[in-house]
Design a protein around this motif. Structure first.
Motif, short mmCIF file in Angstrom:
data_model
loop_
_atom_site.label_atom_id
_atom_site.label_comp_id
_atom_site.label_asym_id
_atom_site.label_seq_id
_atom_site.Cartn_x
_atom_site.Cartn_y
_atom_site.Cartn_z
N ASP A 49 1.03 -1.10 0.06
CA ASP A 49 0.11 0.13 -0.07
C ASP A 49 0.82 1.46 0.06
O ASP A 49 2.12 1.28 0.25
N LYS B 265 -5.67 -4.43 4.82
CA LYS B 265 -5.20 -5.10 3.63
C LYS B 265 -4.12 -6.04 4.02
O LYS B 265 -3.85 -7.25 3.67
N GLU C 193 -5.55 -9.40 5.54
CA GLU C 193 -6.34 -9.89 4.54
C GLU C 193 -4.97 -11.01 3.74
O GLU C 193 -5.22 -12.03 3.47
N SER D 268 -2.47 -2.18 -6.11
CA SER D 268 -3.15 -2.89 -4.88
C SER D 268 -3.00 -4.10 -5.06
O SER D 268 -2.36 -4.60 -5.82
#
Length: 232
Positions: A96, A113, A116, A140
């Motif tokens: 990120d 993020k 995950e 991303s």
């Protein structure tokens, strides 16, 4: 799950902001902060770290230069006041990119993020038949269903993933490394430049593999024996 992290920034105030936000997330263990890149590198050589919050514009060594020295498995979130570095940051597979000054909501989104992605990697280790993969692409982390992949093409230091129901996805990774992420029973390397999805193979004609949608891919001369694995 606990994420062990460090932060590197030549501005102490920026490190204070990261520390304050990190303290609000019990899954995130911010072990140390550094204003000196070389001290951070020494620490990394002796300690296990999952994630680095990394400034880009620093004296002595930029964050981009440091990222190129790190293991590909190291997760990095760039923190910078300069938006023009975004493309280069994601070329280096950053997870990120936080543009200063960022708020807690944006920080938490980045941590979600990370969680995950880590959960996905852990599940791949435990799961015999994964249903999807995550790749770092298009600024991303992209989730791709394995059942949607037609074939994969090597393009120098990148792979292009061709999908049935979406536009191709370009990922900065060597094809041999990408091949390791794919289940062997569903995917087959037929050429130095191609991996095919076995359920999508419709026919074999001479040294060509025919896929859904009238696609034809050549079989490399060093890979002709692998055709025995294709049952139609």
């Amino acid at each position: 799950m606990t994420i062990n992290a460090i932060a590197i920034d030549d501005e102490p105030l920026a490190l204070d902001v990261i520390s304050a936000f990190a303290a609000q997330r019990e899954e995130l263990n911010l072990i140390r902060t550094f204003t000196n890149v070389h001290k951070a590198l020494s620490f990394l050589g002796e300690n296990n770290v999952d994630l680095i919050f990394l400034d880009i514009n620093m004296p002595g060594m930029s964050g981009l230069q440091l990222k190129e020295q790190l293991s590909p498995e190291m997760l990095v979130i760039f923190t910078t006041a300069y938006s023009e570095f975004a493309v280069e940051a994601f070329r280096l597979s950053a997870l990120d990119y936080l543009l200063k000054p960022f708020e807690s909501d944006r920080f938490n989104s980045a941590i979600d993020k990370v969680l995950e992605f880590k959960n996905y990697m852990n599940s791949r280790t435990a799961e015999a038949n994964p249903k999807y993969i995550f790749v770092r692409a298009e600024y991303s982390v992209v989730k791709i269903a394995l059942a949607d992949i037609l074939y994969v093409e090597s393009r120098d230091n990148y792979v292009k993933i061709y999908l049935e129901s979406a536009a191709p996805v370009l990922v900065r990774m060597a094809i041999k490394n990408f091949e390791r992420q794919l289940p062997e029973h569903d995917f087959l390397r037929i050429h130095r430049s191609y991996i095919v999805s076995l359920p999508k193979v419709k026919a074999i004609r001479n040294m060509l593999v025919l896929l859904a949608g009238e696609l034809e891919l050549p079989v490399g001369r060093h890979y002709k024996d692998v055709l025995k694995r294709i049952s139609l």
